[in-house]
Design a protein around this motif. Structure first.
Motif, PDB file in Angstrom:
ATOM      1  N   UNK A  40     -13.898  -5.231 -11.188  1.00 58.22           N
ATOM      2  CA  UNK A  40     -13.582  -3.852 -10.817  1.00 58.22           C
ATOM      3  C   UNK A  40     -12.878  -3.815  -9.474  1.00 58.22           C
ATOM      4  N   UNK A  41     -13.396  -4.575  -8.530  1.00 61.99           N
ATOM      5  CA  UNK A  41     -12.830  -4.562  -7.188  1.00 61.99           C
ATOM      6  C   UNK A  41     -11.564  -5.396  -7.073  1.00 61.99           C
ATOM      7  N   UNK A  42     -11.260  -6.182  -8.100  1.00 66.32           N
ATOM      8  CA  UNK A  42      -9.988  -6.891  -8.139  1.00 66.32           C
ATOM      9  C   UNK A  42      -8.849  -5.970  -8.555  1.00 66.32           C
ATOM     10  N   UNK A  43      -9.126  -5.085  -9.535  1.00 68.94           N
ATOM     11  CA  UNK A  43      -8.056  -4.222 -10.046  1.00 68.94           C
ATOM     12  C   UNK A  43      -7.933  -2.906  -9.286  1.00 68.94           C
ATOM     13  N   UNK A  44      -8.934  -2.560  -8.480  1.00 69.28           N
ATOM     14  CA  UNK A  44      -8.874  -1.297  -7.744  1.00 69.28           C
ATOM     15  C   UNK A  44      -7.645  -1.147  -6.842  1.00 69.28           C
ATOM     16  N   UNK A  45      -7.189  -2.203  -6.159  1.00 70.42           N
ATOM     17  CA  UNK A  45      -6.051  -2.001  -5.248  1.00 70.42           C
ATOM     18  C   UNK A  45      -4.812  -1.410  -5.907  1.00 70.42           C
ATOM     19  N   UNK A  46      -4.538  -1.788  -7.160  1.00 74.18           N
ATOM     20  CA  UNK A  46      -3.362  -1.222  -7.833  1.00 74.18           C
ATOM     21  C   UNK A  46      -3.532   0.281  -8.012  1.00 74.18           C
ATOM     22  N   UNK A  47      -4.702   0.687  -8.486  1.00 77.38           N
ATOM     23  CA  UNK A  47      -4.949   2.110  -8.667  1.00 77.38           C
ATOM     24  C   UNK A  47      -4.904   2.861  -7.351  1.00 77.38           C
ATOM     25  N   UNK A  48      -5.479   2.273  -6.315  1.00 76.19           N
ATOM     26  CA  UNK A  48      -5.520   2.959  -5.032  1.00 76.19           C
ATOM     27  C   UNK A  48      -4.133   3.058  -4.403  1.00 76.19           C
ATOM     28  N   UNK A  49      -3.305   2.059  -4.625  1.00 79.74           N
ATOM     29  CA  UNK A  49      -1.903   2.184  -4.192  1.00 79.74           C
ATOM     30  C   UNK A  49      -1.243   3.371  -4.884  1.00 79.74           C
ATOM     31  N   UNK A  50      -1.545   3.537  -6.171  1.00 79.32           N
ATOM     32  CA  UNK A  50      -0.991   4.657  -6.916  1.00 79.32           C
ATOM     33  C   UNK A  50      -1.494   5.994  -6.399  1.00 79.32           C
ATOM     34  N   UNK A  51      -2.787   6.060  -6.074  1.00 78.46           N
ATOM     35  CA  UNK A  51      -3.347   7.300  -5.528  1.00 78.46           C
ATOM     36  C   UNK A  51      -2.613   7.684  -4.240  1.00 78.46           C
ATOM     37  N   UNK A  52      -2.444   6.708  -3.359  1.00 78.30           N
ATOM     38  CA  UNK A  52      -1.780   6.976  -2.078  1.00 78.30           C
ATOM     39  C   UNK A  52      -0.338   7.427  -2.304  1.00 78.30           C
ATOM     40  N   UNK A  53       0.348   6.771  -3.250  1.00 78.39           N
ATOM     41  CA  UNK A  53       1.745   7.114  -3.517  1.00 78.39           C
ATOM     42  C   UNK A  53       1.882   8.539  -4.044  1.00 78.39           C
ATOM     43  N   UNK A  54       1.009   8.947  -4.972  1.00 78.45           N
ATOM     44  CA  UNK A  54       1.090  10.299  -5.520  1.00 78.45           C
ATOM     45  C   UNK A  54       0.728  11.346  -4.476  1.00 78.45           C
ATOM     46  N   UNK A  55      -0.262  11.065  -3.650  1.00 79.20           N
ATOM     47  CA  UNK A  55      -0.618  11.999  -2.582  1.00 79.20           C
ATOM     48  C   UNK A  55       0.516  12.104  -1.562  1.00 79.20           C
ATOM     49  N   UNK A  56       1.155  10.994  -1.264  1.00 82.26           N
ATOM     50  CA  UNK A  56       2.285  11.010  -0.323  1.00 82.26           C
ATOM     51  C   UNK A  56       3.397  11.912  -0.834  1.00 82.26           C
ATOM     52  N   UNK A  57       3.647  11.850  -2.120  1.00 79.75           N
ATOM     53  CA  UNK A  57       4.706  12.682  -2.699  1.00 79.75           C
ATOM     54  C   UNK A  57       4.294  14.152  -2.783  1.00 79.75           C
ATOM     55  N   UNK A  58       2.999  14.401  -2.931  1.00 82.53           N
ATOM     56  CA  UNK A  58       2.527  15.779  -3.051  1.00 82.53           C
ATOM     57  C   UNK A  58       2.376  16.465  -1.703  1.00 82.53           C
ATOM     58  N   UNK A  59       2.133  15.693  -0.651  1.00 79.45           N
ATOM     59  CA  UNK A  59       1.784  16.251   0.659  1.00 79.45           C
ATOM     60  C   UNK A  59       2.800  17.265   1.197  1.00 79.45           C
ATOM     61  N   UNK A  60       4.121  17.033   1.063  1.00 80.00           N
ATOM     62  CA  UNK A  60       5.073  18.015   1.619  1.00 80.00           C
ATOM     63  C   UNK A  60       4.973  19.401   0.988  1.00 80.00           C
ATOM     64  N   UNK A  61       4.373  19.510  -0.203  1.00 81.53           N
ATOM     65  CA  UNK A  61       4.273  20.793  -0.884  1.00 81.53           C
ATOM     66  C   UNK A  61       2.975  21.532  -0.567  1.00 81.53           C
ATOM     67  N   UNK A  62       2.132  20.959   0.284  1.00 77.57           N
ATOM     68  CA  UNK A  62       0.829  21.556   0.588  1.00 77.57           C
ATOM     69  C   UNK A  62       0.919  22.329   1.897  1.00 77.57           C
ATOM     70  N   UNK A  63       0.670  23.634   1.819  1.00 77.19           N
ATOM     71  CA  UNK A  63       0.747  24.487   3.009  1.00 77.19           C
ATOM     72  C   UNK A  63      -0.623  24.703   3.655  1.00 77.19           C
TER      73      UNK A  63
END
Length: 292
Positions: A40-63
């Motif tokens: 579980x902890x081996x594959x988590x980094x890929x998912x967490x990279x994805x979480x950060x990437x999607x939040x980074x893209x969403x952040x400019x739209x959050x007021x």
């Protein structure tokens, strides 16, 4: 019951793990359970990279300033999770004769290719895809909060488990409990409705456990100290570990789904913020980082 401690400002924490003395089967006598949690902890980094990437893209739209603050704290924590697991677990497995590079390099290639493909989409479609992924993350973060709460309360000391790896998993689980509401709040902010969230979570309830069983089988197959066995045998061994209380029970998935589909679902009902923050304050990895 979640103890009221007030709103916690999310922040990444500096940690340092030393697995030089940790055995491959870090839960003595439990090679499959050890591999299941390590996997579980081996594959988590890929998912967490994805979480950060999607939040980074969403952040400019959050007021909303408070939500932006939560998102930035979440991104910082997930980035540290990914980096800590990436370095620590890879080195740990390689030291014991298991090389995760082939499977993880392929996973990272697919991730990078998906991000590159996303950038080729028209802006409106790209935005819709990001919002859809925010709904996916909300469901997955409910899973990680459930797992984090379980691992915080699991008596690994009674199993004589390796303390360094126990600390890694508890530290991670504690931060998952601490930031368990953020992804849900973000998905709802972007208009993700409950039917979509529930449908996505139902798919995750099937896909995520299947993926974890597959990675546990891969680690077992590549373990030079364990007899080779097929995926069905590994599945049975995982079931046996669950019955012995070494791994989280299947009912955790069922109860998690039951809570997620309730009209009054609140992520704060999962886990205990006070317990999570208390562990993070005493984590040996955090103390080791401050001492170095």
């Amino acid at each position: 019951m979640n103890e009221q401690v007030g709103r916690v400002a999310l922040r990444p924490r500096e940690v340092h793990f030393d697995f030089s003395a940790a055995p491959l089967h870090w839960i003595p006598g439990e090679p499959i359970a050890s591999h299941a949690i390590s996997g579980l902890n081996l594959i988590l980094p890929i998912g967490e990279r994805g979480f950060v990437e999607m939040f980074r893209r969403a952040l400019p739209y959050v007021a909303d300033d408070e939500l932006r603050e939560q998102m930035i704290g979440f991104m910082g924590q997930e980035a540290v999770h990914a980096e800590s697991h990436n370095q620590a677990i890879w080195e740990f497995l390689q030291r014991h004769g298991i090389d995760p590079e082939p499977i993880m390099t392929e996973a990272e290639y697919l991730f990078d290719r998906a991000i590159a493909r996303l950038d080729t989409l028209p802006e409106k479609l790209r935005h819709r895809v990001v919002v859809q992924m925010l709904a996916v993350i909300a469901g997955l973060e409910h899973f990680t909060a459930l797992g984090g709460d379980w691992i915080l309360n699991q008596d690994f000391e009674a199993l004589d488990a390796d303390p360094a790896l126990t600390d890694l998993f508890r530290w991670h689980g504690a931060e998952e409990v601490e930031h368990r509401s953020v992804a849900w709040n973000v998905a709802r902010y972007f208009g993700a409705r409950r039917p979509r969230l529930v449908t996505i979570y139902l798919g995750s309830s099937v896909g995520l456990p299947a993926g974890l069983i597959a990675i546990a089988w891969w680690l077992t197959r590549n373990d030079p100290t364990t007899p080779k066995m097929g995926p069905v045998k590994v599945f049975r061994e995982i079931g046996s570990g669950i019955r012995r209380g070494v791994l989280p029970p299947w009912r955790l998935i069922g109860s998690g789904f039951a809570s997620f589909i309730r009209a009054d679902y609140d992520p704060e009902d999962t886990g205990d913020t006070a317990q999570a923050v208390a562990y993070l304050a005493k984590s040996p990895a955090a103390k080791l980082a401050h001492a170095s």
